[in-house]
Structure formats: structure tokens, C-alpha cells
Design a protein around this motif. Sequence first.
Motif, PDB file in Angstrom:
ATOM      1  N   ALA A 138      -6.865   4.514  17.528  1.00 59.88           N
ATOM      2  CA  ALA A 138      -5.934   5.327  18.310  1.00 59.88           C
ATOM      3  C   ALA A 138      -5.229   6.304  17.380  1.00 59.88           C
ATOM      4  O   ALA A 138      -5.105   6.059  16.162  1.00 59.88           O
ATOM      5  CB  ALA A 138      -4.915   4.448  19.034  1.00 59.88           C
ATOM      6  N   SER A 139      -4.775   7.391  17.946  1.00 57.54           N
ATOM      7  CA  SER A 139      -4.060   8.391  17.150  1.00 57.54           C
ATOM      8  C   SER A 139      -3.020   9.089  18.006  1.00 57.54           C
ATOM      9  O   SER A 139      -3.112   9.106  19.239  1.00 57.54           O
ATOM     10  CB  SER A 139      -5.031   9.419  16.563  1.00 57.54           C
ATOM     11  N   THR A 140      -2.030   9.675  17.341  1.00 66.38           N
ATOM     12  CA  THR A 140      -1.004  10.458  18.022  1.00 66.38           C
ATOM     13  C   THR A 140      -0.536  11.561  17.090  1.00 66.38           C
ATOM     14  O   THR A 140      -0.522  11.389  15.862  1.00 66.38           O
ATOM     15  CB  THR A 140       0.187   9.570  18.444  1.00 66.38           C
ATOM     16  N   GLY A 141      -0.186  12.692  17.664  1.00 70.97           N
ATOM     17  CA  GLY A 141       0.331  13.779  16.855  1.00 70.97           C
ATOM     18  C   GLY A 141      -0.705  14.379  15.933  1.00 70.97           C
ATOM     19  O   GLY A 141      -1.914  14.360  16.193  1.00 70.97           O
ATOM     20  N   LEU A 142      -0.236  14.910  14.821  1.00 73.57           N
ATOM     21  CA  LEU A 142      -1.089  15.633  13.875  1.00 73.57           C
ATOM     22  C   LEU A 142      -1.760  14.694  12.878  1.00 73.57           C
ATOM     23  O   LEU A 142      -1.130  13.768  12.365  1.00 73.57           O
ATOM     24  CB  LEU A 142      -0.244  16.632  13.083  1.00 73.57           C
ATOM     25  N   THR A 143      -3.029  14.936  12.611  1.00 73.11           N
ATOM     26  CA  THR A 143      -3.632  14.328  11.426  1.00 73.11           C
ATOM     27  C   THR A 143      -3.044  15.033  10.205  1.00 73.11           C
ATOM     28  O   THR A 143      -2.439  16.101  10.310  1.00 73.11           O
ATOM     29  CB  THR A 143      -5.157  14.496  11.427  1.00 73.11           C
ATOM     30  N   GLU A 144      -3.251  14.441   9.028  1.00 72.51           N
ATOM     31  CA  GLU A 144      -2.757  15.099   7.819  1.00 72.51           C
ATOM     32  C   GLU A 144      -3.451  16.443   7.618  1.00 72.51           C
ATOM     33  O   GLU A 144      -2.820  17.442   7.256  1.00 72.51           O
ATOM     34  CB  GLU A 144      -2.980  14.203   6.605  1.00 72.51           C
ATOM     35  N   GLN A 145      -4.758  16.480   7.898  1.00 71.27           N
ATOM     36  CA  GLN A 145      -5.499  17.730   7.736  1.00 71.27           C
ATOM     37  C   GLN A 145      -4.994  18.792   8.705  1.00 71.27           C
ATOM     38  O   GLN A 145      -4.810  19.955   8.336  1.00 71.27           O
ATOM     39  CB  GLN A 145      -6.990  17.486   7.961  1.00 71.27           C
ATOM     40  N   SER A 185       0.349   0.051  18.835  1.00 76.88           N
ATOM     41  CA  SER A 185       1.260   0.524  17.789  1.00 76.88           C
ATOM     42  C   SER A 185       1.326   2.046  17.783  1.00 76.88           C
ATOM     43  O   SER A 185       2.347   2.636  17.416  1.00 76.88           O
ATOM     44  CB  SER A 185       0.813   0.008  16.416  1.00 76.88           C
ATOM     45  N   ILE A 186       0.248   2.694  18.206  1.00 78.26           N
ATOM     46  CA  ILE A 186       0.245   4.156  18.260  1.00 78.26           C
ATOM     47  C   ILE A 186       1.096   4.651  19.424  1.00 78.26           C
ATOM     48  O   ILE A 186       1.730   5.712  19.334  1.00 78.26           O
ATOM     49  CB  ILE A 186      -1.194   4.679  18.345  1.00 78.26           C
ATOM     50  N   ASN A 187       1.164   3.902  20.511  1.00 79.99           N
ATOM     51  CA  ASN A 187       2.105   4.263  21.583  1.00 79.99           C
ATOM     52  C   ASN A 187       3.539   4.214  21.071  1.00 79.99           C
ATOM     53  O   ASN A 187       4.370   5.058  21.404  1.00 79.99           O
ATOM     54  CB  ASN A 187       1.948   3.327  22.782  1.00 79.99           C
ATOM     55  N   GLN A 204      -2.340   7.316  12.810  1.00 77.67           N
ATOM     56  CA  GLN A 204      -3.665   6.833  13.197  1.00 77.67           C
ATOM     57  C   GLN A 204      -3.764   5.350  12.846  1.00 77.67           C
ATOM     58  O   GLN A 204      -3.193   4.922  11.845  1.00 77.67           O
ATOM     59  CB  GLN A 204      -4.753   7.604  12.433  1.00 77.67           C
ATOM     60  N   VAL A 205      -4.491   4.587  13.655  1.00 73.68           N
ATOM     61  CA  VAL A 205      -4.710   3.179  13.357  1.00 73.68           C
ATOM     62  C   VAL A 205      -6.151   2.828  13.671  1.00 73.68           C
ATOM     63  O   VAL A 205      -6.753   3.379  14.615  1.00 73.68           O
ATOM     64  CB  VAL A 205      -3.735   2.269  14.144  1.00 73.68           C
ATOM     65  N   LEU A 206      -6.712   1.922  12.876  1.00 73.22           N
ATOM     66  CA  LEU A 206      -8.084   1.443  13.084  1.00 73.22           C
ATOM     67  C   LEU A 206      -8.150  -0.014  12.682  1.00 73.22           C
ATOM     68  O   LEU A 206      -7.654  -0.400  11.623  1.00 73.22           O
ATOM     69  CB  LEU A 206      -9.065   2.271  12.252  1.00 73.22           C
ATOM     70  N   PHE A 215      11.324  -5.070  15.115  1.00 69.72           N
ATOM     71  CA  PHE A 215      10.087  -5.562  15.714  1.00 69.72           C
ATOM     72  C   PHE A 215      10.049  -7.080  15.584  1.00 69.72           C
ATOM     73  O   PHE A 215      10.515  -7.633  14.593  1.00 69.72           O
ATOM     74  CB  PHE A 215       8.860  -4.972  15.009  1.00 69.72           C
ATOM     75  N   PHE A 216       9.462  -7.756  16.574  1.00 68.46           N
ATOM     76  CA  PHE A 216       9.397  -9.209  16.503  1.00 68.46           C
ATOM     77  C   PHE A 216       8.345  -9.653  15.489  1.00 68.46           C
ATOM     78  O   PHE A 216       7.442  -8.903  15.131  1.00 68.46           O
ATOM     79  CB  PHE A 216       9.083  -9.802  17.881  1.00 68.46           C
TER      80      PHE A 216
END
Length: 451
Positions: A336-343, A399-401, A389-391, A421-422
Motif C-alpha cells: 500500500a502507498s499514500t502521498g508522494l514517493t521519494e522519487q 498502517s498506510i490508511n 509505502q509498506v510491503l 498505538f496499542f
Amino acid sequence: MKIIVIGCTHAGTAAITQMAALYPEAQITVYERNDNISFLSCGIALHVAGVVHNAESLFYSSPEQLAALGVQTKMLHDVISVDTKTKTVVVRDLIREVTMTDTYDKLVVTTGSWPIIPKMDGMDLDNILLCKNYAHAQTIIDRAKHAEQIVVVGAGYIGIELVEAFEQLGKQVTVIDNTPRVLYKYLDAEYTEFVEEEMKQRHIRLALNQSVTAFAGVNGKVNRVMTTAGEYEADLVIMCIGFRPNTGLLAGQVDMLGNGAIIVDEYMRTSCPDVYAAGDSCAIRYNPTGQPAYIPLATNAVRMGTLVARNIIKPTVRYMGTQGTSGIKIFDLNIASTGLTEQAALDAGLLVKSVTINDNYRPEFMPTYEKALLKVVYQEATGRIVGAQVLSKADLTQSINTLSVCIQNRMTMEELGFVDFFFQPHYNKPWNILNQAGLQAYVQKFNKVKI
């Protein structure tokens, strides 16, 4: 109040159902050029792979359901022109082949998008298909039964999901893209290398950093794809190179981006009074940059459609922008991803840094655990989070949400380090992986401070 809605997929369906509930006295007319509405195109690859057996389950509304709400839904009616000055639309009845004119008090444009179709030799050959709607899905499934060598042009989400589906069906698959990596728009290199390795292990051919230049065929049917780097045999080609907003009806009448995406304000109003727009036909505020951007996602569409209904009488509920948050499952990888990648951030001229956490997602004393790769991108000067980003083989996509909310609320890495966080050994470690990212950035910044 007389409302006309043009188009009825995600945004249109959301707007219509909400308007019918909020304004039962309104006269709502929907014009849709297709013979179906509300098709979840994101399920096409699942249908192709046989995960979803019944394509009809990918529809979440129908003309009959809208009629029960008091909405007049006119299927197979193509709106061929709009005059915002006279508040009229000209409509073609595709069954009776007659043209009529209708008037409105409020116009809602939810015309969506259409696949980009390049102009090149051989595009008219048989078995070169698009992937967007219900009819496309059925054609792809039918033609794939008789195909052995399939080429997918485009390595974005839709293309890669189809590549996986065809591989699972035992096909020889080639994916072509003009970028150097698959999923280039969504993930940085340390992520795409995992995906590409999985694809190579399954004998999927990656033809990257090259562009399709032409198609060739025999007896009117495609059999080769030519690119800037070579050629590939194919008896079926699926074009997945992107989408273009369907906004020709309002050309020259409302403000648009260069690609034709309609610019709307935070209440879904166009620059023309009493004309609203939502969904894939629109540009929306992209929170990581603060600028309008074209991000065609079903999640954006349903939110925008709902906001049209809330704001069509008066500005009531504002749109909070988008992070372009998305997720995908490829083979055993949850991504999952959100927003800008580093590139992408660097390409946009932002001065950013990043933190990467590569750790087991839960304690090693548990019977099983998986590696998790998390990357958070943030502005160097302020620490404001602009992407993540997470994989993992474990499903950590939620976690990306959470990080999408962080971007929307303009949170910093320092704040992320100390969010509550719990902890529960089944799910995570005492320092949540998101906390770890924030703390690592904080330590890096602290170590730079001269005492």
C-alpha cells in the motif's frame, strides 16, 4: 429543483442516491450512455483470474434501485452537448435514434474517464483490448481462453493485476512499460524490486524502459508487438497505459487542467454556476503538494459524489483533499502507498528525506512472523510527512490508511514517533512500526544538532 446527472458509475451513483435521500422533492434525471451502471472495474482482474466467479456481483446498484428512489434513469442515452449559458443538454437516444433537448437547474457531471488509446500502426487489429468496463471484462475473459502469449502494455495497478491473473491461468505473459520499474508511480525502487523478483520467479517477462511503437498481425489479428527495444510475440494484447478524463462536453465552458480534468473547489463546484463535477472527470487538491492533481480512484469518486449531494443547494461540507492512498495484493505481497514517493517528491522539487524500517512486524518469540518494509517520506525543513509505502507478506496495509490521515492533518515525523498505538504480540511490537519511523527521523535530526 430539476437536476440532471451525466454518467452513473462511482461518483454518479453516490451523488444520485444521496440527492434522492436529501431532496425527495427534486426531479432527478440520469443520462447514461451504457446499458449498465455502477460497475466496480477494480474487480476485473479478480474476475479474469476466477476469484470472482459472477461478474454481476461487481455491480452495486441498478436502474431499478434508482427508480425505487424516484430517480428517472435513462440508459443508452448519450449526452452529445451541454450549453451552460442556457442550462440545456442535447441527448441522443441510442435505441430509438432520436435527439432531444432537456433543461436543468443544477447539472452534475460525473462522466468519468476512458483508457488512453495511442495512435500507432496496427491499433485496429483484432485482439488488442481495453480494460475499463463490464463489456471489456467479458471480452478479455473470452479471448484469454484461446490465447497463450499475452502482452500487457502498462505496469500500473491495473496492468500488474492482470499480469498476475493471466499468470495464474497458465499463460505466457509479457508486461511492457516505458518506465524503468513496475508500479513506478506508486512505489520507490526498494519496493518494486521485490515485486519484479516475484514476477521473474514466475517466468513473467519484464520489458521495461521501452515504449510500444506499433503492432503487427496476420489475417487482421495481432501477433507481434514492436517496441523501441525489440518485438514480442502476442496473440492477445491488453492496453493499460492510463486514463484520460471524459470532459469534452464542458470544454471551453469551465476551468480545466491541461489534460482536460475539470477543476472543482472544495464544495465540488466548477467555475460555472450551478455546474458540479465529481469523480474521474475531475482534478482535486492533492494534499502532499497542495496543488490540483488528476488522481482517478474509486475512493475519491464516491467521496466527491457524496459531497456534490451535500453541497448542491448551498456550501455545507468541504472536501478535505486526497493523498491518493491505494493498495494492491500481488502474489503473496501486501502493498500500500499514500502521498508522494521519494522519487516523485524529488521530481516535484521538494526537499525531502526518508526513513526506512525493515523489521519483523511482531515479536520474534511468536510462532511465526514476517518481515515488514515501511518507508516514510517527509520534508527536510519541517518534518511534515508527505508520503509512505509498506510491503509485507503480513497484511499491514491499514498502517498506510493511518499515515494518510497523518498527511491530511499535516503531521510531522516527531509527532508520529509519539502517537499512542496499542501493543499486542499477535499484531505488533512494543514500539509500533510507525512509531519506529518517527523516532528514527527524530534521532537523525537530533544528531545533527550541535550541543
